[in-house]
Enzyme design. Structure first.
Site, PDB file in Angstrom:
ATOM      1  N   ARG A  79       3.201 -20.279 -18.690  1.00  0.00           N
ATOM      2  CA  ARG A  79       2.821 -21.521 -18.249  1.00  0.00           C
ATOM      3  C   ARG A  79       4.654 -21.304 -17.933  1.00  0.00           C
ATOM      4  O   ARG A  79       4.226 -21.897 -16.460  1.00  0.00           O
ATOM      5  CB  ARG A  79       2.833 -22.509 -19.966  1.00  0.00           C
ATOM      6  CG  ARG A  79       3.254 -23.459 -19.013  1.00  0.00           C
ATOM      7  CD  ARG A  79       2.547 -24.705 -20.035  1.00  0.00           C
ATOM      8  NE  ARG A  79       2.844 -24.812 -21.346  1.00  0.00           N
ATOM      9  CZ  ARG A  79       3.437 -25.083 -21.509  1.00  0.00           C
ATOM     10  NH1 ARG A  79       4.809 -25.399 -20.971  1.00  0.00           N
ATOM     11  NH2 ARG A  79       3.908 -24.839 -23.348  1.00  0.00           N
ATOM     12  N   TYR A 132      -4.695 -35.765   3.814  1.00  0.00           N
ATOM     13  CA  TYR A 132      -5.969 -35.651   2.385  1.00  0.00           C
ATOM     14  C   TYR A 132      -6.236 -36.124   1.626  1.00  0.00           C
ATOM     15  O   TYR A 132      -5.494 -36.997   1.193  1.00  0.00           O
ATOM     16  CB  TYR A 132      -5.201 -34.110   1.779  1.00  0.00           C
ATOM     17  CG  TYR A 132      -6.785 -33.127   1.066  1.00  0.00           C
ATOM     18  CD1 TYR A 132      -7.548 -33.227   1.502  1.00  0.00           C
ATOM     19  CD2 TYR A 132      -6.270 -33.409  -0.487  1.00  0.00           C
ATOM     20  CE1 TYR A 132      -8.701 -32.207   0.882  1.00  0.00           C
ATOM     21  CE2 TYR A 132      -7.943 -32.886  -1.441  1.00  0.00           C
ATOM     22  CZ  TYR A 132      -8.935 -32.506  -0.686  1.00  0.00           C
ATOM     23  OH  TYR A 132      -9.405 -31.806  -1.756  1.00  0.00           O
ATOM     24  N   ASP A 205       2.455 -31.170   4.369  1.00  0.00           N
ATOM     25  CA  ASP A 205       0.596 -30.266   4.181  1.00  0.00           C
ATOM     26  C   ASP A 205       0.418 -29.090   5.498  1.00  0.00           C
ATOM     27  O   ASP A 205      -0.013 -29.812   5.984  1.00  0.00           O
ATOM     28  CB  ASP A 205      -0.320 -31.441   3.824  1.00  0.00           C
ATOM     29  CG  ASP A 205      -1.528 -30.691   3.219  1.00  0.00           C
ATOM     30  OD1 ASP A 205      -1.753 -29.169   3.416  1.00  0.00           O
ATOM     31  OD2 ASP A 205      -1.965 -31.661   2.419  1.00  0.00           O
ATOM     32  N   LYS A 230      -8.455 -22.543   0.978  1.00  0.00           N
ATOM     33  CA  LYS A 230      -8.671 -22.672   1.840  1.00  0.00           C
ATOM     34  C   LYS A 230      -8.329 -20.996   2.936  1.00  0.00           C
ATOM     35  O   LYS A 230      -8.628 -20.406   2.175  1.00  0.00           O
ATOM     36  CB  LYS A 230      -7.943 -23.738   2.748  1.00  0.00           C
ATOM     37  CG  LYS A 230      -8.081 -25.783   2.067  1.00  0.00           C
ATOM     38  CD  LYS A 230      -9.397 -25.481   1.602  1.00  0.00           C
ATOM     39  CE  LYS A 230      -9.509 -26.396   0.293  1.00  0.00           C
ATOM     40  NZ  LYS A 230      -8.370 -27.820   1.082  1.00  0.00           N
TER      41      LYS A 230
HETATM   42  C1  LIG Z   1      -8.056 -28.934   0.479  1.00  0.00           C
HETATM   43  C2  LIG Z   1      -6.543 -29.664   0.767  1.00  0.00           C
HETATM   44  C3  LIG Z   1      -6.178 -30.073  -0.772  1.00  0.00           C
HETATM   45  C4  LIG Z   1      -6.309 -30.151  -1.516  1.00  0.00           C
HETATM   46  O1  LIG Z   1      -6.101 -28.605  -1.795  1.00  0.00           O
HETATM   47  P1  LIG Z   1      -7.270 -28.524  -3.668  1.00  0.00           P
HETATM   48  O2  LIG Z   1      -6.858 -26.340  -3.490  1.00  0.00           O
HETATM   49  O3  LIG Z   1      -8.276 -28.994  -3.215  1.00  0.00           O
HETATM   50  O4  LIG Z   1      -6.287 -28.994  -4.166  1.00  0.00           O
HETATM   51  C5  LIG Z   1      -5.064 -30.559  -0.054  1.00  0.00           C
HETATM   52  N1  LIG Z   1      -4.463 -30.649   1.516  1.00  0.00           N
HETATM   53  C6  LIG Z   1      -5.305 -29.782   2.346  1.00  0.00           C
HETATM   54  C7  LIG Z   1      -4.984 -30.200   3.971  1.00  0.00           C
HETATM   55  C8  LIG Z   1      -6.642 -29.305   2.456  1.00  0.00           C
HETATM   56  O5  LIG Z   1      -7.574 -29.053   2.782  1.00  0.00           O
END
Ligand SMILES: *Cc1c(COP(=O)(O)O)cnc(C)c1O
Length: 416
Positions: A79, A132, A205, A230
């Site tokens: 962990r 998001y 982000d 992604k």
């Molecule tokens: C998908 C996404 C998230 C969240 O990510 P997860 O892996 O689904 O928790 C955060 N920011 C953006 C821009 C995203 O496209």
């Protein structure tokens, strides 16, 4: 066994080798294998009770060797730290030109852990309004209502005068660029300079951009977060998140909270992420070109009202995109139809090659209608407040032949 002969810092001064960096993953020092092995062990044998005590009490940032390899005596309990996960984190740090990287089980785990480690009750956060959905929920419900953190949401235009929103207790400025689903860009240098002037942590982000198209740390931003679910993994086969920074102190803080919250990445998923990273630059360059071509096709189609893609000269942030995203604007675009929500629904249901599914950044093209799918909880008023047209369709361009994708859109547009 001889180690890889490259240092992370050398790689970071040569941006033209982005493609090379995606291939040069950090290695574990065993057998010289070119792919990272999956270490499933949850626990690690220590040499003495004394060493066990040292490892158990260690609060410091673990020492990654400069060549990106991982020392054996760093491990105690998975962990806290796992060899496969640590190797993949070092790889991603090299790609983003960051001092360090922490990997998480999801993008939301990376975002929530990094923000929670930076604020306490009565502190203030300035957040871009079009973040998001999960991030918005974290800020507006949990942080505000449960933890007494003040949050001000600011739209993209007003972020150009973000200093007006700074208060004495402001601890974080949080932005997302490009934003989802309208692909607006935030001027990173401006945000970074206000953050530095007032000693406020800046977090971006950068999921939609990837380190291939945008390097926020070089623009002065303090912390980059990614949903590795992604583009970074790229194959719709795992969930993961990352936090990257040049501040070891900040990363140490995040690591301690991560060890407590337990949102670590599994070694299997880390392996898959490493595999995806090897082809990141190939995939993203293809997706950059294909998305621009599709954006131009849609832009000239009589049934399309407006295309949101920062690579189009008609986009509000085109000039900023040329500066901040010199390699391309990414594989995500969205568009509005002259007809309303119903026409959008018809279009997405008649696509044959492009998959009707949420998420983005995969090798397969994915399409969704914001008002009926990802943003269905928003009223019509909330939608227009967020700048989301009822008909808006979001398209994540995959690596299929781009002419096939255009043909698919052309035939589906005939049904409306
Ligand atoms: C998908 C996404 C998230 C969240 O990510 P997860 O892996 O689904 O928790 C955060 N920011 C953006 C821009 C995203 O496209």
């Amino acid at each position: 066994m001889e180690q890889q002969k490259w240092s992370l810092s050398t790689y970071c001064v040569a941006p033209h080798v982005a493609g090379t960096r995606t291939l040069q993953g950090a290695r574990l020092a065993d057998f010289g294998g070119l792919s990272v092995p999956i270490h499933t062990s949850s626990t690690y044998k220590v040499e003495s009770a004394e060493q066990g005590a040292v490892l158990a009490s260690r609060k410091g940032w673990p020492e990654l060797r400069k060549d990106g390899s991982v020392a054996k005596d760093e491990f105690f309990y998975s962990r806290w730290r796992n060899p496969t996960v640590a190797a993949v984190a070092a790889h991603l740090a090299a790609l983003e030109c960051a001092e360090g990287c922490l990997l998480f089980s999801t993008g939301m785990a990376a975002i929530s852990t990094s923000v929670l480690s930076a604020v306490k009750a009565r502190d203030h956060i300035i957040s871009q309004s079009s973040v998001y959905g999960g991030t918005f929920h974290l800020f507006s419900h949990y942080l505000r209502e449960s933890f007494g953190v003040e949050v001000t949401f600011v739209n993209v235009e007003d972020l150009n005068k973000v200093e007006e929103y700074v208060r004495p207790n402001t601890k974080v400025i949080y932005v997302e660029s490009p934003s989802n689903p309208t692909l607006r860009l935030v001027n990173m240098e401006h945000i970074a300079s206000v953050g530095k002037k007032h000693n406020i942590l800046t977090i971006i982000d950068s999921t939609l951009a990837t380190p291939i198209n945008q390097q926020p740390l070089k623009m002065g931003i303090d912390v980059v977060v990614h949903s590795c679910t992604k583009f970074l993994s790229g194959h719709s086969d795992l969930t993961a998140g990352a936090v990257l920074s040049n501040s070891r102190d900040f990363l140490k803080q995040v690591l301690l909270l991560q060890q407590t919250l337990g949102s670590t990445l599994s070694p299997f998923d880390a392996f898959l992420l490493a595999r995806g990273l090897k082809t990141l630059s190939l995939r993203v360059s293809h997706q950059n070109d294909a998305a621009l071509k599709i954006a131009r096709f849609l832009d000239s189609h009589p049934k399309v009202k407006l295309v949101h893609y920062p690579g189009l000269s008609s986009h509000k942030d085109f000039h900023l995109a040329q500066r901040q995203m010199p390699n391309g604007c990414g594989g995500l675009l969205s568009f509005e139809l002259l007809g309303g929500r119903e026409d959008g629904r018809k279009l997405i249901e008649h696509l044959q090659v492009i998959n009707l599914a949420v998420s983005l950044g995969s090798v397969e093209s994915l399409v969704e209608q914001a008002a009926t799918m990802t943003h269905s909880q928003l009223s019509n008023e909330d939608l227009s407040e967020a700048g989301i047209d009822e008909s808006l369709i979001r398209l994540s361009v995959g690596i299929e032949n781009v002419d096939d994708l255009i043909e698919d859109l052309r035939q589906a547009l005939e049904y409306i």
